[in-house]
Design a protein around this motif. Sequence first.
Motif, PDB file in Angstrom:
ATOM      1  N   TRP A  49     -14.673  52.745 -56.761  1.00  0.00           N
ATOM      2  CA  TRP A  49     -15.453  53.687 -57.556  1.00  0.00           C
ATOM      3  C   TRP A  49     -15.756  53.074 -58.932  1.00  0.00           C
ATOM      4  O   TRP A  49     -14.872  52.507 -59.565  1.00  0.00           O
ATOM      5  N   VAL A 103     -21.317  52.021 -56.294  1.00  0.00           N
ATOM      6  CA  VAL A 103     -20.414  52.738 -55.385  1.00  0.00           C
ATOM      7  C   VAL A 103     -20.498  54.214 -55.765  1.00  0.00           C
ATOM      8  O   VAL A 103     -20.343  54.559 -56.934  1.00  0.00           O
ATOM      9  N   ARG A 111     -19.265  52.156 -44.564  1.00  0.00           N
ATOM     10  CA  ARG A 111     -20.374  52.007 -45.521  1.00  0.00           C
ATOM     11  C   ARG A 111     -20.871  50.566 -45.581  1.00  0.00           C
ATOM     12  O   ARG A 111     -22.052  50.320 -45.794  1.00  0.00           O
ATOM     13  N   TYR A 112     -19.941  49.587 -45.416  1.00  0.00           N
ATOM     14  CA  TYR A 112     -20.386  48.186 -45.403  1.00  0.00           C
ATOM     15  C   TYR A 112     -21.316  47.944 -44.210  1.00  0.00           C
ATOM     16  O   TYR A 112     -22.309  47.235 -44.319  1.00  0.00           O
ATOM     17  N   GLU A 158     -11.267  45.166 -51.557  1.00  0.00           N
ATOM     18  CA  GLU A 158     -11.670  46.575 -51.578  1.00  0.00           C
ATOM     19  C   GLU A 158     -12.670  46.877 -52.694  1.00  0.00           C
ATOM     20  O   GLU A 158     -12.411  46.571 -53.850  1.00  0.00           O
ATOM     21  N   GLY A 159     -13.780  47.488 -52.314  1.00  0.00           N
ATOM     22  CA  GLY A 159     -14.736  47.973 -53.307  1.00  0.00           C
ATOM     23  C   GLY A 159     -14.216  49.264 -53.903  1.00  0.00           C
ATOM     24  O   GLY A 159     -13.552  50.034 -53.218  1.00  0.00           O
ATOM     25  N   ASP A 167     -19.347  57.148 -50.598  1.00  0.00           N
ATOM     26  CA  ASP A 167     -18.853  55.862 -50.071  1.00  0.00           C
ATOM     27  C   ASP A 167     -17.330  55.842 -49.927  1.00  0.00           C
ATOM     28  O   ASP A 167     -16.789  54.956 -49.261  1.00  0.00           O
ATOM     29  N   LEU A 168     -16.643  56.762 -50.616  1.00  0.00           N
ATOM     30  CA  LEU A 168     -15.193  56.588 -50.815  1.00  0.00           C
ATOM     31  C   LEU A 168     -14.346  57.110 -49.663  1.00  0.00           C
ATOM     32  O   LEU A 168     -14.607  58.178 -49.122  1.00  0.00           O
ATOM     33  N   HIS A 190     -11.436  53.796 -52.093  1.00  0.00           N
ATOM     34  CA  HIS A 190     -12.080  52.510 -51.844  1.00  0.00           C
ATOM     35  C   HIS A 190     -13.316  52.757 -50.998  1.00  0.00           C
ATOM     36  O   HIS A 190     -13.433  53.792 -50.344  1.00  0.00           O
ATOM     37  N   VAL A 191     -14.218  51.766 -50.990  1.00  0.00           N
ATOM     38  CA  VAL A 191     -15.424  51.924 -50.172  1.00  0.00           C
ATOM     39  C   VAL A 191     -15.014  51.948 -48.695  1.00  0.00           C
ATOM     40  O   VAL A 191     -14.328  51.046 -48.205  1.00  0.00           O
ATOM     41  N   ASN A 192     -15.416  53.016 -48.016  1.00  0.00           N
ATOM     42  CA  ASN A 192     -15.167  53.215 -46.595  1.00  0.00           C
ATOM     43  C   ASN A 192     -15.744  52.047 -45.778  1.00  0.00           C
ATOM     44  O   ASN A 192     -16.873  51.626 -46.015  1.00  0.00           O
ATOM     45  N   ASN A 238     -23.489  62.838 -54.914  1.00  0.00           N
ATOM     46  CA  ASN A 238     -23.231  61.528 -55.527  1.00  0.00           C
ATOM     47  C   ASN A 238     -23.570  61.518 -57.012  1.00  0.00           C
ATOM     48  O   ASN A 238     -23.105  60.650 -57.748  1.00  0.00           O
TER      49      ASN A 238
END
Lengths: 242, 242
Positions: B207, B160, B175-176, B204-205, B164-165, B170-172, A182
Amino acid sequence: MAEITNYKYRVEPQDVDFTLRASAPSVVNYILNTAGLDAHNKGFGVEVLQRQSLSWVLSRLSVEIDSLPAQYDEFKVATWINEFNRLSSTRNFTLHDRSGMQFARAVSQWCMINIESRTVADMSSLEDTYRAAMVACPSPCGKPARIGAIDPQHHITRPVVYSDLDFNRHVNTLRYIEMIFNALPIERIERNEGMRIDINFIAEGRWGQTLDIGHATDGNRTNFEIKADDGRTLCRARVEWR
Amino acid sequence: MAEITNYKYRVEPQDVDFTLRASAPSVVNYILNTAGLDAHNKGFGVEVLQRQSLSWVLSRLSVEIDSLPAQYDEFKVATWINEFNRLSSTRNFTLHDRSGMQFARAVSQWCMINIESRTVADMSSLEDTYRAAMVACPSPCGKPARIGAIDPQHHITRPVVYSDLDFNRHVNTLRYIEMIFNALPIERIERNEGMRIDINFIAEGRWGQTLDIGHATDGNRTNFEIKADDGRTLCRARVEWR
């Protein structure tokens, strides 16, 4: 003398990163799971050791990755032990794709600790079982390097959280690998042209601590030092790109 | 009309938390992987949709967990679709241990988006394939609740990061779920007496963003709202303990 043992896996959706290939941390995860499974199958898994208040601890790891398999690709992990003394054991790995091409290899060094005193234990009690599992085959790459202290150019801090914890309530080995990745430049991960990772595990991160992930880059090499908030070094690592 | 389809899994070392049982996020991971695999097997997986520049997006999820399986336990996930219209599809799950006891269940609602325009797409093009996969069996628990905005008592912020991606950068989704569990009291997770989770995925979150995880507890319920640094709400959730 025993033979090299093979384990089959498949790259699952949770293993891939944004390149749709297995992430390097997920490859390390398969390597470590194979170590656990093979120790179990050969009679010296954690559940046997726990009866004597002992446990395996990973002290050093080197991993070379040439390329990464894609989602749903099948692959094989071959593993064997080739060194053993009172204080340390060496387990090796090679990873092969379906065509038989070797795409990664690793060398891991383990010690045994007494769970109650948290001190290093003598492995002589395991000697008979262990000798029977040894394979006279050299390690597939250079042994894990000893990484020295670093003078970090950058710092990231983050608390130890629930999803970091292993069954000992310590930070899971794999989380250190994720912290390292990361902190690396995402462009470098994306164009992965091959890498070597060396990691030294020094002390255990605990629930409630805040970690400091320091790193310094020199050319193709990034060195890492992860410390707890009491200043203790938990882990040092180096990632070198080809 | 189709039939309920079953998938077999085993709780792997990376799935367990410090209780040596599967973590709730890992159970959600098996549920979501089963959705992907079953869609693939029935001819409407992401790889088919991508040819038409379409993709599945999870919009809401409810999960009830009575108890959690231990490391290396085998379990079965049964899945079926029972509702479908132009804009939404409902996929159901029940999870059973080796003795056949149901220990968890879930209802998921999916929509389809156009990958290029990032707008909701009409699912009519899939209708024939989809109708053939429908099962006339009711959902195993209450559908995902709509969660309103909250007035957080606590905030956690974190960037992020690479791990996480998902393949869209986008944030998987998973991960949330981990962020939510990392903010809950660890004692409550430890003595898990059964829970229900409702999640709404809103945006969508990405990077480069920093996320704000706000939460507020009222008795047995904790409500969550995860926002990006531009103030946009990405996800709302509620965890209710029994």
